[in-house]
Design a protein around this motif. Structure first.
Motif, PDB file in Angstrom:
ATOM      1  N   ASN A 188      36.659  42.657  26.591  1.00 54.58           N
ATOM      2  CA  ASN A 188      38.085  43.092  26.768  1.00 54.58           C
ATOM      3  C   ASN A 188      38.913  42.612  27.981  1.00 54.58           C
ATOM      4  N   ALA A 189      38.211  43.876  29.080  1.00 55.97           N
ATOM      5  CA  ALA A 189      39.339  43.435  30.652  1.00 55.97           C
ATOM      6  C   ALA A 189      38.789  42.810  31.876  1.00 55.97           C
ATOM      7  N   LEU A 190      40.056  42.239  32.425  1.00 54.03           N
ATOM      8  CA  LEU A 190      38.861  41.794  33.957  1.00 54.03           C
ATOM      9  C   LEU A 190      40.234  42.507  34.628  1.00 54.03           C
ATOM     10  N   LEU A 191      39.295  43.138  35.992  1.00 58.33           N
ATOM     11  CA  LEU A 191      40.522  43.677  37.449  1.00 58.33           C
ATOM     12  C   LEU A 191      39.790  42.727  38.477  1.00 58.33           C
ATOM     13  N   LEU A 192      40.716  41.766  38.589  1.00 63.08           N
ATOM     14  CA  LEU A 192      40.957  41.445  40.569  1.00 63.08           C
ATOM     15  C   LEU A 192      41.171  42.057  40.765  1.00 63.08           C
ATOM     16  N   THR A 193      40.937  41.975  42.085  1.00 63.89           N
ATOM     17  CA  THR A 193      41.015  42.753  43.519  1.00 63.89           C
ATOM     18  C   THR A 193      41.222  42.023  44.772  1.00 63.89           C
ATOM     19  N   GLY A 194      41.815  41.966  45.524  1.00 63.00           N
ATOM     20  CA  GLY A 194      41.928  41.339  46.843  1.00 63.00           C
ATOM     21  C   GLY A 194      43.225  41.768  47.229  1.00 63.00           C
ATOM     22  N   PRO A 195      43.468  41.064  48.620  1.00 59.86           N
ATOM     23  CA  PRO A 195      44.933  41.679  48.980  1.00 59.86           C
ATOM     24  C   PRO A 195      46.240  41.151  48.528  1.00 59.86           C
ATOM     25  N   ALA A 196      47.480  41.610  48.710  1.00 64.09           N
ATOM     26  CA  ALA A 196      48.395  40.824  48.263  1.00 64.09           C
ATOM     27  C   ALA A 196      48.447  39.348  48.604  1.00 64.09           C
ATOM     28  N   ARG A 197      49.311  38.580  47.650  1.00 65.98           N
ATOM     29  CA  ARG A 197      49.480  37.728  47.486  1.00 65.98           C
ATOM     30  C   ARG A 197      48.448  36.174  48.038  1.00 65.98           C
ATOM     31  N   VAL A 198      47.177  36.720  47.707  1.00 65.73           N
ATOM     32  CA  VAL A 198      45.676  36.063  47.937  1.00 65.73           C
ATOM     33  C   VAL A 198      45.450  34.995  46.722  1.00 65.73           C
ATOM     34  N   ARG A 252      41.371  40.390  19.680  1.00 66.31           N
ATOM     35  CA  ARG A 252      40.360  40.456  20.425  1.00 66.31           C
ATOM     36  C   ARG A 252      41.177  40.358  21.832  1.00 66.31           C
ATOM     37  N   ALA A 253      42.084  40.480  21.996  1.00 70.02           N
ATOM     38  CA  ALA A 253      43.389  40.670  22.942  1.00 70.02           C
ATOM     39  C   ALA A 253      42.084  40.649  24.080  1.00 70.02           C
ATOM     40  N   LEU A 254      43.198  39.770  24.989  1.00 66.80           N
ATOM     41  CA  LEU A 254      41.995  40.077  26.650  1.00 66.80           C
ATOM     42  C   LEU A 254      43.206  40.337  27.621  1.00 66.80           C
ATOM     43  N   PHE A 255      42.956  41.983  28.324  1.00 66.22           N
ATOM     44  CA  PHE A 255      43.570  42.482  29.906  1.00 66.22           C
ATOM     45  C   PHE A 255      42.674  41.802  30.753  1.00 66.22           C
ATOM     46  N   VAL A 256      44.178  41.329  31.675  1.00 67.43           N
ATOM     47  CA  VAL A 256      43.404  41.162  32.873  1.00 67.43           C
ATOM     48  C   VAL A 256      44.193  41.768  34.087  1.00 67.43           C
ATOM     49  N   PHE A 257      43.654  42.706  34.683  1.00 65.48           N
ATOM     50  CA  PHE A 257      44.341  43.349  35.769  1.00 65.48           C
ATOM     51  C   PHE A 257      44.145  43.280  37.258  1.00 65.48           C
ATOM     52  N   LEU A 258      45.430  43.145  37.670  1.00 64.48           N
ATOM     53  CA  LEU A 258      45.946  43.223  38.895  1.00 64.48           C
ATOM     54  C   LEU A 258      45.914  44.210  40.351  1.00 64.48           C
ATOM     55  N   THR A 272      39.462  55.427  34.677  1.00 69.86           N
ATOM     56  CA  THR A 272      38.981  54.942  33.279  1.00 69.86           C
ATOM     57  C   THR A 272      39.471  53.342  33.144  1.00 69.86           C
ATOM     58  N   ILE A 273      40.430  52.598  33.297  1.00 71.11           N
ATOM     59  CA  ILE A 273      40.680  51.284  34.468  1.00 71.11           C
ATOM     60  C   ILE A 273      39.634  50.842  34.759  1.00 71.11           C
ATOM     61  N   VAL A 274      39.118  51.232  36.256  1.00 72.88           N
ATOM     62  CA  VAL A 274      37.963  50.681  36.645  1.00 72.88           C
ATOM     63  C   VAL A 274      36.653  50.584  35.795  1.00 72.88           C
ATOM     64  N   SER A 275      36.454  51.547  35.062  1.00 76.74           N
ATOM     65  CA  SER A 275      34.700  51.773  34.342  1.00 76.74           C
ATOM     66  C   SER A 275      34.744  51.011  33.110  1.00 76.74           C
ATOM     67  N   ARG A 276      36.026  50.372  32.351  1.00 78.21           N
ATOM     68  CA  ARG A 276      36.212  49.748  31.170  1.00 78.21           C
ATOM     69  C   ARG A 276      36.120  47.977  32.069  1.00 78.21           C
ATOM     70  N   SER A 277      36.254  47.883  33.269  1.00 75.39           N
ATOM     71  CA  SER A 277      36.632  45.937  32.958  1.00 75.39           C
ATOM     72  C   SER A 277      35.345  46.005  34.408  1.00 75.39           C
ATOM     73  N   ALA A 278      35.019  44.137  33.555  1.00 76.09           N
ATOM     74  CA  ALA A 278      34.254  43.630  34.808  1.00 76.09           C
ATOM     75  C   ALA A 278      35.030  43.283  35.995  1.00 76.09           C
ATOM     76  N   ARG A 279      34.524  43.725  37.837  1.00 76.64           N
ATOM     77  CA  ARG A 279      35.819  43.207  38.312  1.00 76.64           C
ATOM     78  C   ARG A 279      35.622  42.052  39.188  1.00 76.64           C
ATOM     79  N   LEU A 280      36.555  40.831  39.192  1.00 78.88           N
ATOM     80  CA  LEU A 280      36.125  40.395  40.548  1.00 78.88           C
ATOM     81  C   LEU A 280      37.165  40.042  41.754  1.00 78.88           C
ATOM     82  N   ASN A 281      36.238  39.856  42.763  1.00 75.81           N
ATOM     83  CA  ASN A 281      37.174  40.083  44.377  1.00 75.81           C
ATOM     84  C   ASN A 281      37.840  38.943  44.253  1.00 75.81           C
ATOM     85  N   VAL A 282      39.044  38.140  44.954  1.00 77.96           N
ATOM     86  CA  VAL A 282      39.228  37.512  44.969  1.00 77.96           C
ATOM     87  C   VAL A 282      39.489  37.509  46.460  1.00 77.96           C
TER      88      VAL A 282
END
Length: 311
Positions: free
Chosen positions: A22-32, A155-161, A171-181
């Motif tokens: 249901n949720a992805l968390l994309l992490t990385g520097p600004a404008r990456v 079946r909506a998808l959330f993408v957190f940046l 609470t957001i981190v624990s419910r998301s699959a994390r990918l590092n950009v």
């Protein structure tokens, strides 16, 4: 595939294309490139054509064309407001509860709200909500999102940046699959710049530091870098030249200038950089407090001359 989303980032689409959560968390520097990747995820999950070798969207079907036109009915992006309801620059970045629920948006700051957006069935395959700046979600807004993230309608998808994972509510981190950009190699940014129709620019590539988003619109970045060079030269030539350069900087001041200035004095000794950074922070505080721009930039020039030891 955009020249600004080359192979290392496109490879992440192999993972997101088969993602059933249901949720992805994309992490990385600004404008990456997080936002571009999030939009590519939205495209692939709604694509009606034949996907590419990385699972990327076809780019030609009705869904892909709607996304390219900025009018996709199944995509909602929310982010902190840059201005207040009075039109002044916001001093604190925050995604409020009003972005989630229309009834709580008293100032009508958001045109579309997450809860109401997800009540509607998707036009294509899957509704996607991109939260650009997840670390700026207020506690109340995050709590309102939790139920939606756990049991998203249709079946909506959330993408957190997020730039800083530590600042995102657990609470957001624990419910998301994390990918590092991750930042890209300079060679790939150089190629993207040329493919985008621009001339090679080693200084711009060095400034970008692997952040593909910096090259999306290189002209204002290059202008800010040139202004930073002009100011540095004015500081060296003398007091009058420094004040004249500061006056020109005031007239052209924009979002890229603070970072361009810090880039211009990156080779200075640490104690000089620290004093210059303090002078820049004082300038930004003065501008946010609506002090006289002319006077603020003059004081800034004097502070920089002192920081770098010019007599």
């Amino acid at each position: 595939m955009s020249a600004l989303l080359p192979e290392p980032h496109a490879a992440l689409l192999e993972q997101t294309g088969t993602f059933a959560g249901n949720a992805l968390l994309l992490t990385g520097p600004a404008r990456v490139g997080k936002r571009a990747l999030a939009q590519a995820v939205a495209a692939q999950h709604n694509c009606q054509g034949v996907r590419g070798m990385y699972g990327e969207a076809c780019g030609a079907c009705p869904s892909c064309r709607a996304l390219a036109a900025g009018a996709h009915p199944d995509l909602l992006q929310i982010e902190p407001r840059a201005t207040t309801t009075t039109g002044k620059a916001a001093r604190r970045k925050l995604i409020p509860i009003g972005a989630i629920l229309e009834a709580r948006d008293k100032g009508r700051e958001y045109d579309t709200h997450v809860f109401e957006f997800l009540e509607v069935r998707p036009t294509f395959t899957r509704r996607v909500v991109i939260v650009d700046g997840a670390e700026h979600l207020g506690q109340e807004a995050a709590n309102a999102l939790l139920k939606l993230v756990e049991e998203p309608p249709h079946r909506a998808l959330f993408v957190f940046l997020a730039e800083d994972l530590r600042a995102v509510l657990p609470t957001i981190v624990s419910r998301s699959a994390r990918l590092n950009v991750a930042p890209l190699p300079d060679a790939l940014l150089e190629r993207a710049l040329v493919l985008g129709g621009s001339a090679p620019d080693p200084t711009l590539v060095a400034f970008a530091a692997g952040r593909a988003g910096v090259l999306a619109d290189p002209a204002p970045v290059q202008a800010a870098l040139e202004d930073a060079r002009t100011l540095s030269q004015g500081l060296e030539r003398g007091l009058l030249s420094a004040l004249e350069a500061a006056e020109g900087l005031e007239k052209r001041w924009g979002p890229w200038h603070p970072e361009a200035l810090r880039f211009s004095w990156r080779a200075a000794p640490p104690h000089e950089r620290a004093r210059a950074d303090a002078a820049l922070s004082a300038l930004q505080d003065a501008l946010e407090a609506y002090a006289s721009p002319s006077l603020s930039f003059q004081v800034f020039a004097l502070a920089l001359r002192d920081a770098f030891g010019y007599s």
